[in-house]
Scaffold this active site. Structure first.
Site, PDB file in Angstrom:
ATOM      1  N   PRO A  36       0.819  -1.222   0.000  1.00 32.91           N
ATOM      2  CG  PRO A  36      -0.316  -1.273   2.044  1.00 32.91           C
ATOM      3  CD  PRO A  36       0.570  -2.074   1.164  1.00 32.91           C
ATOM      4  CD  GLU A  95       0.745  -5.667  11.098  1.00 27.19           C
ATOM      5  OE1 GLU A  95       0.612  -4.440  11.042  1.00 27.19           O
ATOM      6  OE2 GLU A  95      -0.199  -6.460  11.045  1.00 27.19           O
ATOM      7  NE  ARG A 119      -8.250  -5.714 -20.394  1.00 25.42           N
ATOM      8  CZ  ARG A 119      -9.341  -6.120 -21.026  1.00 25.42           C
ATOM      9  NH1 ARG A 119      -9.751  -7.361 -20.879  1.00 25.42           N
ATOM     10  NH2 ARG A 119     -10.011  -5.308 -21.804  1.00 25.42           N
ATOM     11  CG  ASP A 121     -10.177  -1.767 -22.452  1.00 24.69           C
ATOM     12  OD1 ASP A 121     -11.240  -2.215 -22.895  1.00 24.69           O
ATOM     13  OD2 ASP A 121      -9.189  -2.463 -22.168  1.00 24.69           O
TER      14      ASP A 121
HETATM   15  N1  ADE Z   1      -0.914  -5.098   0.061  1.00 29.51           N
HETATM   16  C1  ADE Z   1      -1.860  -4.729   0.944  1.00 29.51           C
HETATM   17  N2  ADE Z   1      -2.606  -3.736   0.482  1.00 29.51           N
HETATM   18  C2  ADE Z   1      -2.137  -3.438  -0.769  1.00 29.51           C
HETATM   19  C3  ADE Z   1      -2.506  -2.493  -1.770  1.00 29.51           C
HETATM   20  N3  ADE Z   1      -3.495  -1.627  -1.597  1.00 29.51           N
HETATM   21  N4  ADE Z   1      -1.805  -2.485  -2.909  1.00 29.51           N
HETATM   22  C4  ADE Z   1      -0.776  -3.345  -3.090  1.00 29.51           C
HETATM   23  N5  ADE Z   1      -0.388  -4.243  -2.175  1.00 29.51           N
HETATM   24  C5  ADE Z   1      -1.049  -4.301  -1.029  1.00 29.51           C
END
Ligand code: ADE
Length: 263
Positions: A108, A135, A173, A188
């Site tokens: 994330p 984590e 794709r 697309d």
């Molecule tokens: N791992 C956990 N959440 C994620 C996300 N939003 N994007 C990529 N990998 C992740």
């Protein structure tokens, strides 16, 4: 194109990678996908892949050793102390056969994935992807192994497996020939920076709801204008942020202005 995916849960990929467009692309040889279980490269009888963080605070952290070992085994190289990026940088002065693919960590904290990043990644013959869990991963994996970090959006999943599937599907794709109809990817949503116009199929009237007349008119030039305007109107109402980056003609600007004026 080849994907090497490092994961603790290879079984998660089975259905997605065997079905539909991805399954067919693999069968036809457009794409090769290798799943590598990080646990296979962990030391000791119990093959432990995670440990508690030094900083405290709870949660478990993926250990660096099994991840480095997996990459070194799969690529058949030793990662130098200075880090994998130095190998990538030396690629140009070595034999052309020596290729060090990007190593992407799904997290994330990465740059947020979009169609432009997909196009950029699709230029590579091979990609390595690390699915983070728990984590997070030991920071030295980020510093000395990974060359790119990608997030699929501002929310937190249980791991990088589903984000990896999202990337693989999006990139496959884009491989010429995979979709059959070459034009399909260029129409697309997002491929031209706008959302796609609405689609209809038979019957022309369903439960009293008729399709727009223009679709039955057979007037191709007018139909093109209608599609473009639908695309612009939809983007303006749902994703106005996209309009600032899209390539727009004078006619597009005039149409958007007319919508804004409520005409
Ligand atoms: N791992 C956990 N959440 C994620 C996300 N939003 N994007 C990529 N990998 C992740």
């Amino acid at each position: 194109m080849r994907f090497d995916i490092l994961t603790l849960f290879p079984e998660m990929f089975a259905g997605v990678f065997e079905s539909s467009i991805i399954g067919r692309a693999r069968e036809r040889g457009y794409v090769e996908i290798a799943l590598h279980n990080i646990r296979d490269y962990a030391a000791g009888k119990h093959r432990v892949t995670d440990d508690t963080p030094y900083s405290g605070g709870g949660g478990m952290i993926m250990k660096p050793d099994p991840i480095f070992n997996t990459i070194e085994h799969v690529l058949g190289v030793e990662v130098p102390v200075e880090g994998y990026a130095t190998l990538v940088a030396s690629k140009k002065i070595e034999s052309p056969a020596t290729v060090y693919p990007p190593i992407i960590l799904l997290t994330p904290q990465g740059r947020v994935f979009n169609q432009a990043i997909a196009r950029e990644l699709a230029t590579h013959e091979r990609l390595m992807m690390i699915c983070g869990r728990y984590e997070g991963v030991d920071e030295r994996v980020r510093q000395y192994l990974v060359t790119d970090e990608i997030s699929i959006g501002d929310y937190v999943l249980s791991g990088g497996e589903i984000p990896t599937m999202v990337l693989v599907d999006t990139l496959i794709r884009l491989i010429p020939g995979v979709l059959g109809d070459e034009a399909a990817t260029t129409k697309d949503s997002h491929s031209n920076g706008l959302l796609e116009y609405p689609h209809y199929t038979r019957p022309p009237e369903y439960r009293g709801h008729a399709i727009p007349e223009i679709l039955l008119s057979g007037h191709h030039a007018k139909l093109e204008i209608w599609r473009r305007q639908q695309s612009l109107a939809r983007t303006l109402s749902r994703r106005p942020d996209l309009l600032t980056k899209a390539e727009l003609s004078e006619a597009d600007h005039a149409f958007i202005e007319s919508l804004r004026m409520g005409e």
